[in-house]
Scaffold this motif. Structure first.
Motif, mmCIF file in Angstrom:
data_model
loop_
_atom_site.group_PDB
_atom_site.id
_atom_site.type_symbol
_atom_site.label_atom_id
_atom_site.label_comp_id
_atom_site.label_asym_id
_atom_site.label_seq_id
_atom_site.Cartn_x
_atom_site.Cartn_y
_atom_site.Cartn_z
ATOM 1 N N LYS A 192 -5.736 1.365 -0.779
ATOM 2 C CA LYS A 192 -6.290 1.043 -2.235
ATOM 3 C C LYS A 192 -5.749 -0.769 -1.789
ATOM 4 O O LYS A 192 -4.512 -1.006 -2.713
ATOM 5 N N GLY A 193 -6.714 -1.216 -1.298
ATOM 6 C CA GLY A 193 -6.082 -3.234 -1.571
ATOM 7 C C GLY A 193 -6.968 -3.525 -2.464
ATOM 8 O O GLY A 193 -6.830 -3.184 -3.581
ATOM 9 N N ASN A 206 0.413 -1.849 4.706
ATOM 10 C CA ASN A 206 0.159 -2.547 3.858
ATOM 11 C C ASN A 206 0.100 -4.331 3.795
ATOM 12 O O ASN A 206 -0.691 -4.969 3.126
ATOM 13 N N VAL A 207 -0.432 -5.062 4.878
ATOM 14 C CA VAL A 207 -0.577 -5.685 4.953
ATOM 15 C C VAL A 207 -2.208 -5.247 4.744
ATOM 16 O O VAL A 207 -2.773 -6.601 4.199
ATOM 17 N N ASN A 266 0.498 -1.252 -0.114
ATOM 18 C CA ASN A 266 -0.171 0.194 0.084
ATOM 19 C C ASN A 266 0.490 1.002 0.149
ATOM 20 O O ASN A 266 0.297 2.351 0.345
ATOM 21 N N GLY A 267 2.595 1.120 -0.427
ATOM 22 C CA GLY A 267 3.110 2.435 -0.180
ATOM 23 C C GLY A 267 3.239 3.034 1.494
ATOM 24 O O GLY A 267 3.593 4.146 1.483
ATOM 25 N N TRP A 324 -2.987 -15.130 -0.508
ATOM 26 C CA TRP A 324 -3.415 -14.733 0.183
ATOM 27 C C TRP A 324 -4.507 -12.517 -0.295
ATOM 28 O O TRP A 324 -3.218 -12.392 -0.105
ATOM 29 N N THR A 325 -5.340 -12.400 -0.940
ATOM 30 C CA THR A 325 -5.639 -11.092 -1.318
ATOM 31 C C THR A 325 -6.623 -10.668 -0.392
ATOM 32 O O THR A 325 -7.180 -10.640 0.109
ATOM 33 N N ASN A 326 -6.180 -9.259 -0.472
ATOM 34 C CA ASN A 326 -6.355 -8.349 1.118
ATOM 35 C C ASN A 326 -7.712 -8.130 0.360
ATOM 36 O O ASN A 326 -7.957 -7.886 -0.352
ATOM 37 N N ARG A 327 -8.667 -6.790 1.725
ATOM 38 C CA ARG A 327 -9.439 -6.210 1.251
ATOM 39 C C ARG A 327 -9.340 -5.439 0.839
ATOM 40 O O ARG A 327 -8.005 -4.878 0.107
ATOM 41 N N VAL A 328 -10.160 -4.936 -0.608
ATOM 42 C CA VAL A 328 -10.639 -3.562 -1.230
ATOM 43 C C VAL A 328 -10.212 -2.134 -0.737
ATOM 44 O O VAL A 328 -9.437 -1.466 -0.909
#
Ligand code: HEM
Ligand SMILES: *[C@@H]1O[C@H](CO)[C@@H](O)[C@H](O)[C@H]1NC(C)=O
Length: 418
Positions: free
Chosen positions: A79-80, A135-136, A68-69, A312-316
Motif C-alpha cells: 500500500k503506497g 518500501n521506496v 511498506n513494512g 516525494w509521495t510514492n505510487r498508491v
C-alpha cells in the motif's frame, strides 16, 4: 504444448553459430578474445572499482518509520501513497555517494543507495533489493523478486552470498569463492541486464566501455523529445530515436530479448518516479532529481547525484509483473523495432526468441506468451550478443525457481527442468 514452447524458447540459441566463422566479422566475443574489451574496461576506469573496507548494510525500516513494512525479502503491505523519506527519518535522508561508494547504470537503485535503503557502498543483497523496491517505490512483491533475481543471476551477482554490486566488478566482496565463481561484473556487465540504447547511458562499444555513467547530452535529448513530459508516448518516441542512433553509430550494436527490460525501465519514469505532490505527473523536476541531472547555466545538463525529490509521495497501488509487461508491450508496439544485431559489414541480423519471431513481436501476441515473457528472460538460453548466450546454470535456475517460480507457475509458463 510444453515441447512447442520449449523449442521456441531455445530457438534463439542457434541463431548465430556462423557469425564467428565469417571472415572479417568483429563481434563482441571476438573482441573479448582479442583483449580489446579489457582495454576498454581499463580506459573507462572500470578496473578501479571503489573499495569500502567498512561495509555497512542498508539502514532497516523501524516501527516508527515502517514504510511498506517490507523486511527480510518478504512481502510488505503493498500500500503506497506515503512520503519517502518520512519527515524525521534521519536514517534515510540523502547522503551523497563518496569515493568508496559504487554506483551504476540504474538511477532507481543509485537513489535508493544514496538514501541508505540499500547499502550506501553499493554492495547490496537480494533481500535489500526486494525490501527497498517495495518500501521506496511500491514495486509489487512479484516484480521486486523478479528484478532482484534477474540482477543476481543475469548480471552475475552471487547466488550463494546473494550479493550484488550495483555498478562495477567487486568480485572480492560479492563472491563466496572467486576461484569457483569467476568474475562477477555487477550491474555494469554488458549485454546482460545492461544493454545498448539506454535512456541516459552510452552504448558500451561507443564509449570505451563507459556504459554506466549519466550522460547529460542524452538526458537533454530525452527531455527535448518528451517535451518535459516523460510519459508512455514520449518515451516510446525517444527509445526509437536511441535505437536509430545505435544502429547508425555502433558497429557492435546488439538489441536482444533482454533489451525488452529497457522498455520496462523506461516505464519506471511514469509509473514509479512520479510524485503524488505533483499530481503523479512525470514532470521534469521529478525526473531530473531522480536521475541526478542538473541544468547548467548554458542549458546543458550536468550530473550531481540521484536523489528522491523532497516531499516525494510514492505510487498508491503496487506495480506488478503484469503491469510492467503490459507497459513493455505497449511501448514497443507504439514504435516497433527489429531485435537482432549489427555485424561489422553493416549488416543487421534478426533473432528469434519466445514471442520474438523474425526480429519482431507481433501485435497479436497471445495472453500466455505475454504473461510468460519476463519469466522466459529469467530462465531461457538468451542471445546476449551476436554469437554469445546467457545460459543460466543449473544453480541459477534452481535459484530462480526457488525465488520467483511460484507466481509464474500459476500462469502456466513453461518451467525449465533444473
Ligand atoms: C533489483 C532491482 C533492479 C535492478 C537489478 C535494476 C537494474 C538496472 C540496470 C542493469 C539498468 C541498466 C539498463 C540499461 O542498460 O539501460 C537499469 C536501468 C534503469 N533502472 Fe533499474 N533496476 C532495478 C530496479 C529499478 C527501480 C525500482 C527503478 C525505479 C525507479 C529503476 C529505474 C531504472 C531506470 C529509469 C533505468 C533507465 C536508465 C537509463 O536508461 O538511463 N530500476 N536498471
Ligand atoms: C554523451 O552522448 C553523446 C551522444 O551519444 C556522445 O556524443 C558523447 O560522447 C557522450 N559523452 C560522454 C562523456 O560519454
Amino acid at each position: 504444448m510444453k515441447t512447442v514452447l520449449f523449442s521456441l524458447l531455445f530457438s534463439g540459441a542457434y541463431a548465430f553459430p556462423w557469425v564467428a566463422n565469417e571472415p572479417g566479422v568483429v563481434s563482441p566475443w571476438s573482441e573479448f578474445a582479442n583483449g580489446h574489451r579489457l582495454k576498454a574496461r581499463q580506459q573507462a576506469g572500470i578496473g578501479a572499482c571503489p573499495f569500502n573496507a567498512n561495509h555497512k548494510p542498508a539502514n532497516p525500516i523501524t516501527d516508527k518509520y515502517p514504510y511498506n513494512g517490507a523486511k527480510n525479502g518478504l512481502p510488505g503491505k503493498g500500500k503506497g501513497g506515503f512520503q519517502v523519506p518520512a519527515d524525521g527519518d534521519t536514517a534515510h535522508q540523502f547522503v551523497a555517494p563518496g569515493a568508496n561508494d559504487i554506483r551504476g547504470p540504474c538511477p532507481g537503485l543509485n537513489a535508493a543507495a544514496n538514501h541508505n535503503f540499500l547499502a550506501h557502498d553499493g554492495i547490496t543483497t537480494f533481500n535489500e533489493l526486494v525490501d527497498a523496491q517495495q518500501n521506496v517505490y511500491n514495486v509489487g512483491y512479484d516484480l521486486s523478486l523478479l528484478l532482484a533475481a534477474l540482477g543476481l543471476t543475469l548480471t552475475d551477482g552471487d547466488i550463494v552470498t546473494e550479493k550484488l554490486s550495483i555498478g562495477c566488478d567487486a568480485t572480492s566482496r560479492t563472491s563466496f569463492n572467486s576461484a569457483l565463481t569467476g568474475s562477477e561484473p555487477g550491474l555494469n556487465g554488458h549485454n546482460k541486464f545492461e544493454a545498448d540504447t539506454s535512456l541516459t547511458r552510452n552504448d558500451y562499444f561507443l564509449a570505451n566501455g563507459d556504459n554506466y555513467k549519466f550522460n547529460g547530452t542524452l538526458f537533454g535529448m530525452m527531455d527535448d523529445t518528451c517535451g518535459s513530459n516523460f510519459d508512455l508516448q514520449g518515451l516510446a518516441k525517444y527509445r526509437k530515436q536511441r535505437y536509430e542512433q545505435s544502429l547508425a553509430q555502433n558497429g557492435n550494436f546488439f538489441f536482444g530479448p533482454l533489451s525488452l527490460l529497457l522498455y520496462g525501465a523506461a516505464s519506471f519514469l511514469y509509473e514509479l518516479m512520479p510524485n503524488g505532490n505533483h499530481g503523479y505527473k512525470p514532470d521534469l523536476e521529478t525526473i531530473s532529481t531522480f536521475f541526478g541531472a542538473k541544468k547548467n547555466s548554458d542549458g546543458t545538463w550536468g550530473y550531481t547525484a540521484e536523489k528522491i525529490p523532497d516531499k516525494w509521495t510514492n505510487r498508491v497501488s503496487p506495480y506488478t509483473n503484469n503491469d510492467v509487461t503490459s507497459q513493455i508491450l505497449q511501448m514497443y508496439l507504439l514504435d516497433p523495432v527489429l531485435f537482432g544485431g549489427s555485424t561489422a559489414q553493416g549488416k543487421f541480423d534478426t533473432i528469434d526468441f519466445g514471442a520474438i519471431k523474425d526480429g519482431k513481436i507481433d501485435a497479436g501476441i497471445s495472453a500466455t506468451s505475454t504473461s510468460c515473457l519476463l519469466y522466459q528472460l529469467a530462465t531461457g538460453n538468451i542471445p546476449s550478443s551476436l554469437n554469445g548466450l546467457v545460459t543460466p546454470t543449473v544453480k541459477a535456475l534452481t535459484f530462480i525457481t526457488t525465488k520467483i517460480s511460484p507466481s509464474f507457475k500459476n500462469l502456466g509458463c513453461p518451467i525449465p527442468l533444473t
